[in-house]
Scaffold this motif. Sequence first.
Motif, PDB file in Angstrom:
ATOM      1  N   ALA A   7       0.830  -1.204   0.000  1.00 39.57           N
ATOM      2  CA  ALA A   7       0.000   0.000   0.000  1.00 39.57           C
ATOM      3  C   ALA A   7       0.866   1.257   0.000  1.00 39.57           C
ATOM      4  O   ALA A   7       0.555   2.248  -0.688  1.00 39.57           O
ATOM      5  N   ILE A   8       1.977   1.225   0.763  1.00 42.58           N
ATOM      6  CA  ILE A   8       2.911   2.361   0.761  1.00 42.58           C
ATOM      7  C   ILE A   8       3.503   2.554  -0.632  1.00 42.58           C
ATOM      8  O   ILE A   8       3.627   3.686  -1.130  1.00 42.58           O
ATOM      9  N   LEU A   9       3.866   1.448  -1.279  1.00 42.10           N
ATOM     10  CA  LEU A   9       4.419   1.521  -2.628  1.00 42.10           C
ATOM     11  C   LEU A   9       3.412   2.123  -3.603  1.00 42.10           C
ATOM     12  O   LEU A   9       3.763   2.973  -4.435  1.00 42.10           O
ATOM     13  N   VAL A  10       2.153   1.689  -3.515  1.00 39.43           N
ATOM     14  CA  VAL A  10       1.106   2.231  -4.386  1.00 39.43           C
ATOM     15  C   VAL A  10       0.955   3.738  -4.161  1.00 39.43           C
ATOM     16  O   VAL A  10       0.885   4.528  -5.109  1.00 39.43           O
ATOM     17  N   LEU A  11       0.942   4.148  -2.894  1.00 41.21           N
ATOM     18  CA  LEU A  11       0.758   5.560  -2.556  1.00 41.21           C
ATOM     19  C   LEU A  11       1.897   6.417  -3.085  1.00 41.21           C
ATOM     20  O   LEU A  11       1.672   7.404  -3.808  1.00 41.21           O
ATOM     21  N   LEU A  12       3.123   6.045  -2.745  1.00 38.18           N
ATOM     22  CA  LEU A  12       4.264   6.894  -3.081  1.00 38.18           C
ATOM     23  C   LEU A  12       4.651   6.794  -4.550  1.00 38.18           C
ATOM     24  O   LEU A  12       4.975   7.803  -5.186  1.00 38.18           O
ATOM     25  N   ALA A  13       4.608   5.575  -5.107  1.00 35.66           N
ATOM     26  CA  ALA A  13       4.993   5.410  -6.509  1.00 35.66           C
ATOM     27  C   ALA A  13       4.019   6.141  -7.429  1.00 35.66           C
ATOM     28  O   ALA A  13       4.439   6.857  -8.357  1.00 35.66           O
ATOM     29  N   ALA A  28      -2.366  15.036  -8.137  1.00 35.14           N
ATOM     30  CA  ALA A  28      -1.427  13.944  -7.838  1.00 35.14           C
ATOM     31  C   ALA A  28      -1.603  13.467  -6.398  1.00 35.14           C
ATOM     32  O   ALA A  28      -1.636  12.258  -6.126  1.00 35.14           O
ATOM     33  N   VAL A  29      -1.738  14.405  -5.474  1.00 38.19           N
ATOM     34  CA  VAL A  29      -1.915  14.050  -4.063  1.00 38.19           C
ATOM     35  C   VAL A  29      -3.230  13.298  -3.853  1.00 38.19           C
ATOM     36  O   VAL A  29      -3.276  12.254  -3.188  1.00 38.19           O
ATOM     37  N   ALA A  30      -4.316  13.813  -4.437  1.00 40.06           N
ATOM     38  CA  ALA A  30      -5.636  13.204  -4.232  1.00 40.06           C
ATOM     39  C   ALA A  30      -5.732  11.836  -4.889  1.00 40.06           C
ATOM     40  O   ALA A  30      -6.201  10.864  -4.273  1.00 40.06           O
ATOM     41  N   LEU A  31      -5.292  11.729  -6.146  1.00 45.02           N
ATOM     42  CA  LEU A  31      -5.439  10.465  -6.879  1.00 45.02           C
ATOM     43  C   LEU A  31      -4.577   9.359  -6.272  1.00 45.02           C
ATOM     44  O   LEU A  31      -5.008   8.194  -6.189  1.00 45.02           O
ATOM     45  N   VAL A  34      -6.389   8.141  -3.273  1.00 47.42           N
ATOM     46  CA  VAL A  34      -7.548   7.321  -3.643  1.00 47.42           C
ATOM     47  C   VAL A  34      -7.102   5.917  -4.063  1.00 47.42           C
ATOM     48  O   VAL A  34      -7.703   4.907  -3.662  1.00 47.42           O
ATOM     49  N   LEU A  35      -6.027   5.837  -4.849  1.00 42.99           N
ATOM     50  CA  LEU A  35      -5.518   4.526  -5.280  1.00 42.99           C
ATOM     51  C   LEU A  35      -5.088   3.685  -4.073  1.00 42.99           C
ATOM     52  O   LEU A  35      -5.325   2.476  -4.020  1.00 42.99           O
ATOM     53  N   CYS A  36      -4.459   4.339  -3.096  1.00 46.16           N
ATOM     54  CA  CYS A  36      -4.028   3.625  -1.887  1.00 46.16           C
ATOM     55  C   CYS A  36      -5.231   3.102  -1.111  1.00 46.16           C
ATOM     56  O   CYS A  36      -5.243   1.941  -0.678  1.00 46.16           O
ATOM     57  N   VAL A  38      -8.270   2.486  -2.262  1.00 44.40           N
ATOM     58  CA  VAL A  38      -8.928   1.431  -3.041  1.00 44.40           C
ATOM     59  C   VAL A  38      -8.173   0.115  -2.891  1.00 44.40           C
ATOM     60  O   VAL A  38      -8.778  -0.955  -2.714  1.00 44.40           O
ATOM     61  N   TYR A  39      -6.828   0.195  -2.949  1.00 40.95           N
ATOM     62  CA  TYR A  39      -6.024  -1.023  -2.805  1.00 40.95           C
ATOM     63  C   TYR A  39      -6.268  -1.681  -1.438  1.00 40.95           C
ATOM     64  O   TYR A  39      -6.355  -2.905  -1.329  1.00 40.95           O
ATOM     65  N   ARG A  40      -6.396  -0.860  -0.407  1.00 40.07           N
ATOM     66  CA  ARG A  40      -6.603  -1.394   0.947  1.00 40.07           C
ATOM     67  C   ARG A  40      -8.055  -1.782   1.203  1.00 40.07           C
ATOM     68  O   ARG A  40      -8.364  -2.383   2.228  1.00 40.07           O
ATOM     69  N   GLY A  41      -8.954  -1.414   0.301  1.00 44.39           N
ATOM     70  CA  GLY A  41     -10.362  -1.742   0.483  1.00 44.39           C
ATOM     71  C   GLY A  41     -11.097  -0.817   1.426  1.00 44.39           C
ATOM     72  O   GLY A  41     -12.178  -1.146   1.923  1.00 44.39           O
ATOM     73  N   ASN A  42     -10.520   0.378   1.682  1.00 44.72           N
ATOM     74  CA  ASN A  42     -11.189   1.346   2.552  1.00 44.72           C
ATOM     75  C   ASN A  42     -12.326   2.046   1.816  1.00 44.72           C
ATOM     76  O   ASN A  42     -12.317   2.174   0.593  1.00 44.72           O
ATOM     77  N   SER A  43     -13.291   2.510   2.569  1.00 41.99           N
ATOM     78  CA  SER A  43     -14.400   3.258   1.983  1.00 41.99           C
ATOM     79  C   SER A  43     -13.905   4.616   1.475  1.00 41.99           C
ATOM     80  O   SER A  43     -13.120   5.300   2.146  1.00 41.99           O
TER      81      SER A  43
END
Length: 430
Positions: A7-13, A28-31, A34-36, A38-43
């Motif tokens: 999840a950290i990799l998805v967020l920072l990369a 860039a910050v918002a998207l 959001v990707l992080c 979604v990957y973690r399954g958070n609402s």
Amino acid sequence: MSAEGMAILVLLASFFIMIMLRFPIAYAVALSSVLCLVYRGNSLNVVCQQMVKGINSFSLMAVPFFITMGCLMGSGGISEKLIALANACVGWMRGGMAMVNIVASYFFGGISGSASADTASLGSILIPMMVDQGYDADFSTAVTITSSCEGLLVPPSHNMVIYATTAGGISVGSLFLAGYIPGALLAASLMVGSYIISVKRNYPKGEPFSIGNLLKQLSVSFWALAAVLIVVFGVVGGLFTATESAAIAVIYSLLVSVFVYKGLDWKGVWNVLNDCVDTLSIVLILIATSSIFGYCLTMLHVPELAANAITGLTNNPILLALLLNLILLVLGCIMDMAPIILIATPILLPIATSIGLDPIQFGIMVILNCGIGLLTPPVGAVLFIGSAVAKEPMEKVVKATLPFYLCMIITLLLITFIPGISMWLPSVLG
């Protein structure tokens, strides 16, 4: 790799990829957040909640007020009066117009709080004036853009309010006081660099010093400088909060610009407020989206991981302080000022305090590091503005700015390793 590490990799990369692709920083910050999520399954309800939470702060209300104050004063005929005051102070020296540029930026920075506004406002007047008097255009531009960073340190600075809020409720009044001496030190170092270059290139002197002219220009500029006194002494003296002082300063700036200096009519005021809305939209969207990013960082324990990684490299506090500066300088090359403050402060502040840096001293370091970042490609906003105002190629301006980068780095190191530069004034005035 663990799920949290992924999840950290998805967020920072995703964030840095979008930065390299020149996405607007807020997107860039918002998207990436959001990707992080979604990957973690958070609402995704968290996105809206954190955006509202990020800007739902009484302290942050000072930011739009200070920006509005700067816009009103900057468009209300103040620039010429501050230039005349600076000329009366230091115009008699070798390379006098370069000295005037630096001192005028110190005065103007206390009103606008923005390096971009300083460069656009003073640069459009001083760069052509310096060129007409025999100064090289690239040198004139380099002096203008580097001296504009004084405005980030001299209160009232809305970036200081952002840092104080992000750092967890640090006293805005103390942070304001802490900026005066570092701002003056930066001005002095730039003046030394300008003087050496001016002597080498035989740039002209101005008119001889006159105490009468100085007093005259001081009386004319008093109404502009009084705005800073109202804000700083009002906050430090406990008469009102930073937010209340900012609101009072807006009303004062409006009255001075329209009725005293008469640089604005009511139609002009409306146009200035329209421009303010554009700037405020950018700043507040950045704060809101950075709140989501900060939430993701905290949820994934990135500050703790980063702190452990950095302190794992060395236990030497001097090397750690240098490393913190290096990280901020690198971030300044790829990000704008507000996102760096909002994203890096929660990560780096615990490391800074662990090696004995006061949060207020570290705040001044962050502001100056970000100021240097505004002058470095590829994302140096002030560098681009200066090049556009002077109609000079960016590469030529960067080359001319190299000696001034050295002056700014020396100032940064002094602020880092001599705490009294930042902390003396707040400690004396309580």
